[in-house]
Design a protein around this motif. Sequence first.
Motif, PDB file in Angstrom:
ATOM      1  N   LEU A 161     -11.150 -65.855 -89.923  1.00 40.12           N
ATOM      2  CA  LEU A 161     -10.119 -66.880 -90.039  1.00 40.12           C
ATOM      3  C   LEU A 161      -8.946 -66.581 -89.117  1.00 40.12           C
ATOM      4  O   LEU A 161      -8.373 -67.492 -88.500  1.00 40.12           O
ATOM      5  N   GLU A 162      -8.570 -65.319 -89.006  1.00 43.65           N
ATOM      6  CA  GLU A 162      -7.478 -64.945 -88.106  1.00 43.65           C
ATOM      7  C   GLU A 162      -7.821 -65.294 -86.657  1.00 43.65           C
ATOM      8  O   GLU A 162      -6.971 -65.799 -85.915  1.00 43.65           O
ATOM      9  N   ALA A 163      -9.070 -65.050 -86.279  1.00 49.31           N
ATOM     10  CA  ALA A 163      -9.499 -65.415 -84.918  1.00 49.31           C
ATOM     11  C   ALA A 163      -9.429 -66.925 -84.721  1.00 49.31           C
ATOM     12  O   ALA A 163      -9.041 -67.414 -83.650  1.00 49.31           O
ATOM     13  N   CYS A 164      -9.784 -67.679 -85.758  1.00 48.09           N
ATOM     14  CA  CYS A 164      -9.707 -69.141 -85.697  1.00 48.09           C
ATOM     15  C   CYS A 164      -8.268 -69.601 -85.514  1.00 48.09           C
ATOM     16  O   CYS A 164      -7.972 -70.448 -84.662  1.00 48.09           O
ATOM     17  N   LEU A 165      -7.361 -69.045 -86.304  1.00 45.87           N
ATOM     18  CA  LEU A 165      -5.960 -69.437 -86.209  1.00 45.87           C
ATOM     19  C   LEU A 165      -5.363 -69.034 -84.867  1.00 45.87           C
ATOM     20  O   LEU A 165      -4.535 -69.760 -84.301  1.00 45.87           O
TER      21      LEU A 165
END
Length: 449
Positions: A368-372
């Motif tokens: 999710l951090e990579a997505c954000l």
Amino acid sequence: MFDGLKRLWGRIVNMFNYTTLKSIVGKDVALSQTMIDAINKWKNMLAGKADWCDDTVESLKLEEGICREFADSVLVEMEAKILNNDSMDKVLQKSLSDINEKLQTGLALGAMVLRPLGPDKAEYVAADKFIPISFDDSGSPNDIAFLVVKCIGENSYFTRVERHYFTNGNLTIENKCYHSESLNDIGQSCSLDEVPEWANILPGPIIYRGMTEMDFGYYRNPVDNKVDGSSCGVSVYESAETLIRKADRQGARLDWEYDSGERAIHVDERALKSKGGKTYLPRLKKRLYKGLNLEDGKDKELYKEYSPAMRDEAFRRGLEEYKREIEFNVGLAYGDLSDAQEVDKTATEVIASKKRKYNRVTAIQEKLEACLNGFVNALAFYNGSYMSGVEFICDFNDSILTDEESERQQDRQDVSMGVMSALEYRMKWYNEDEETARSKLPEQNQVME
């Protein structure tokens, strides 16, 4: 007006088969028919409409519970912020206001996209609304198509295919439009000008030199794809499908046990009174009685009670066991779906289940951090700040595992200090009622005068 999103994917299944997609993009497509079928299956399961659900078996909505528990655990006390651009941070914070429910859908369907729509708007796109054409070595799409469907009148359908890919390492976007008079056919290529809302969209391809990454954030579940072996995302509950089916059916058995075990009284037809062609027993609960020719003869009983022994405890134990197997299978902790009071596990097993959940949640947080991060970079691109850079932070709370041991150790200290009783400690950490906990307390040495 635009077709509802619920209808869009059904139309894609009917008309966007592999051959059609290949013909539109001019190359092989990563999204196979097997994955399309799997995504539809996961979506139906999430909606409580799995293949095994019918008039006799209702969904327990365990799929929804799994996704909600993971999303809540992933996002608890999450802090994400753009530090050096207030206007962009407002767009980010507005997007994050919906992230819990959107992440739940992403967890269910395997993947999702968070992308800017210009400098000040954004949208989430679930896996059933985009077509991955190819992936890079890291498993992120480097060629993807978003589809928008518009219906004008009753039988005039326009489909816009917005494709994002790279040309010599630079982001390239192009739009194509198709018109059809049938839901089952994409139809023929047409101009974007035929749809007023799309008239200002340039067909392209337009190359954005210097933009060396995709203009969106991509999230994919940290689950190995055993559906078709591709880089497409897989649902968090894919491996537990069989267990979920068994649990739903076990729940149906439990419901039937309650329904069929309702007390009733069989009465002889002679005990029923007649009025207007109907028989009845006055002033009594109608559902308790059933007319029956028990036995001829005046000396026979006119009433016979039907009150079978309930077997609900056995069915409930079976259902709870299925839930615990599902928790183990998907990576949740014992008690997340099952009844925590009935988790017959040792302290070591409970801690191990917490570690299992911690590892899975941590993996989801990393994705999710990579997505954000990808979304923030894309937002910077649409705000003309891509080259100057933005300062983005994303922190997660990792208390799933540490809180358990820390809290337990603190409670031990409280017991030794006398501010918490040993009885309270046993009831809390051993899931015992007061009577059971009291019976297991060590006997206190008595001082003899």
